[in-house]
Design an enzyme around this catalytic site. Structure first.
Site, PDB file in Angstrom:
ATOM      1  N   HIS A  15       0.808   1.592   3.703  1.00  0.00           N
ATOM      2  CA  HIS A  15       0.743   2.317   4.981  1.00  0.00           C
ATOM      3  C   HIS A  15      -0.439   1.817   5.815  1.00  0.00           C
ATOM      4  O   HIS A  15      -0.345   1.683   7.033  1.00  0.00           O
ATOM      5  CB  HIS A  15       0.566   3.819   4.743  1.00  0.00           C
ATOM      6  CG  HIS A  15       1.679   4.465   3.971  1.00  0.00           C
ATOM      7  ND1 HIS A  15       1.534   4.900   2.675  1.00  0.00           N
ATOM      8  CD2 HIS A  15       2.959   4.743   4.314  1.00  0.00           C
ATOM      9  CE1 HIS A  15       2.660   5.437   2.258  1.00  0.00           C
ATOM     10  NE2 HIS A  15       3.557   5.351   3.221  1.00  0.00           N
TER      11      HIS A  15
ATOM     12  N   GLY B 117       7.633  -0.719   6.805  1.00  0.00           N
ATOM     13  CA  GLY B 117       7.395  -1.699   5.746  1.00  0.00           C
ATOM     14  C   GLY B 117       8.691  -2.380   5.319  1.00  0.00           C
ATOM     15  O   GLY B 117       9.754  -1.759   5.301  1.00  0.00           O
TER      16      GLY B 117
ATOM     17  N   LYS C 214       3.536  -1.566  -3.766  1.00  0.00           N
ATOM     18  CA  LYS C 214       2.889  -0.261  -3.581  1.00  0.00           C
ATOM     19  C   LYS C 214       3.930   0.751  -3.138  1.00  0.00           C
ATOM     20  O   LYS C 214       4.766   0.458  -2.272  1.00  0.00           O
ATOM     21  CB  LYS C 214       1.810  -0.349  -2.510  1.00  0.00           C
ATOM     22  CG  LYS C 214       0.716  -1.319  -2.866  1.00  0.00           C
ATOM     23  CD  LYS C 214      -0.629  -0.654  -2.857  1.00  0.00           C
ATOM     24  CE  LYS C 214      -1.697  -1.671  -3.198  1.00  0.00           C
ATOM     25  NZ  LYS C 214      -2.880  -1.070  -3.787  1.00  0.00           N
TER      26      LYS C 214
END
Ligand code: PAF
Length: 283
Positions: free
Chosen positions: A37, A147, A184
């Site tokens: 993020h 993302g 992640k």
């Protein structure tokens, strides 16, 4: 950095920025922020005068059997991370602020949402499209950042923006990985020590697939089967899917004759993890 809970407050602030001639970048999130993020915030900071993030665990994109209740939440941590990356405003609404009691309008999409994650999560993308549409209407950003780890989501949002003539530029940002290769994800927190180690099979299997493609293999059935066999060497792993699809339409392809997405979803214990690569990023 401001944290606001209401749509009115977001609109007032963005209107003020607009009056000052400032551009606005937007990073929609479900919170429990990590470096993935943070890289979206960094990209937005680079491109825009002001950056807004939303932290909202959207009930509409979870099926009743999924992890809405247990989804990790830590708004104080999120505020600290967002502020340290220069975010200007966090929108952190309660569900009632986003969905009134008589809420009954949805944004739905065919084709792109019917493959990959759409098979095991049939209501997911209707929830994502609906909430992202609402967030776009609330924030009215110039650019929005997503993302590439959620590659199908990125394709779906791009398609929605195009289909519905939204005046927003959608920017896809690279996957951020742990040092050992694990992508992640807020859901990595569900993994115990042994599962965390086993989860490396996702990135390792994808590396195996990448090597095959780089060596000239174009038959997607061969590449998929090699990736599946690699994943099956890990006893804690259970494959949901391994697929190679057209990177825009998300439809399966037999030969690597265009830009493609190789995407996998794998259960490690009870945790479902996803990972992927785009062929245009490796060739
Ligand atoms: O990717 C996410 O975190 C969510 O799907 C999004 C885009 C914030 C919508 O709830």
């Amino acid at each position: 950095m401001k944290t606001v809970k209401t749509i009115t407050e977001v609109r007032e602030q963005v209107r003020q920025w607009r009056k000052e001639g400032l551009t606005v970048g937007f990073v929609p999130t479900m919170g429990y922020l990590h470096e993935g993020h943070a890289s979206l915030i960094d990209n937005s900071k680079r491109d825009n005068d002001r950056t807004v993030i939303s932290v909202f665990v959207n009930p509409m994109q979870f099926a009743p059997t999924e992890d809405l209740e247990s989804y990790p939440r830590d708004i104080e941590h999120d505020k600290a991370l967002a502020e340290s990356h220069g975010c200007d405003m966090i929108f952190n609404p309660e569900p009632e602020e986003m969905y009134s009691e008589n809420f009954s309008s949805f944004v739905d999409m065919t084709v792109l949402t019917e493959n990959l994650c759409g098979i095991s999560r049939p209501i997911h993308f209707r929830g994502v499209c609906t909430v992202v549409n609402k967030l776009f209407n609330i924030v009215k950003p110039d650019k929005a950042y997503f993302g590439k780890k959620d590659a199908q989501q990125l394709a779906v949002i791009r398609h929605m923006v195009n289909d519905l003539n939204m005046d927003i530029e959608v920017i896809g940002c690279p996957i951020v990985r742990e040092n050992d290769g694990l992508a992640k994800s807020s859901r990595n927190t569900y993994l115990n020590g042994e599962e965390r180690q086993s989860a490396l099979i996702l990135s390792q299997a994808l590396e195996f697939g990448k090597a095959l493609i780089k060596s000239g293999e174009k038959n997607t059935a061969e590449i998929i089967s090699a990736i599946e066999n690699k994943i099956k060497t890990q006893p804690l792993a259970r494959i949901d899917y391994v697929k190679i699809v057209d990177s825009e339409t998300m439809q399966d392809i037999a030969t690597l004759d265009r830009n493609a997405l190789c995407a996998i979803a794998v259960y490690i214990g009870r945790t479902r993890l996803i990972d992927n690569f785009f062929t245009e990023d490796i060739l």
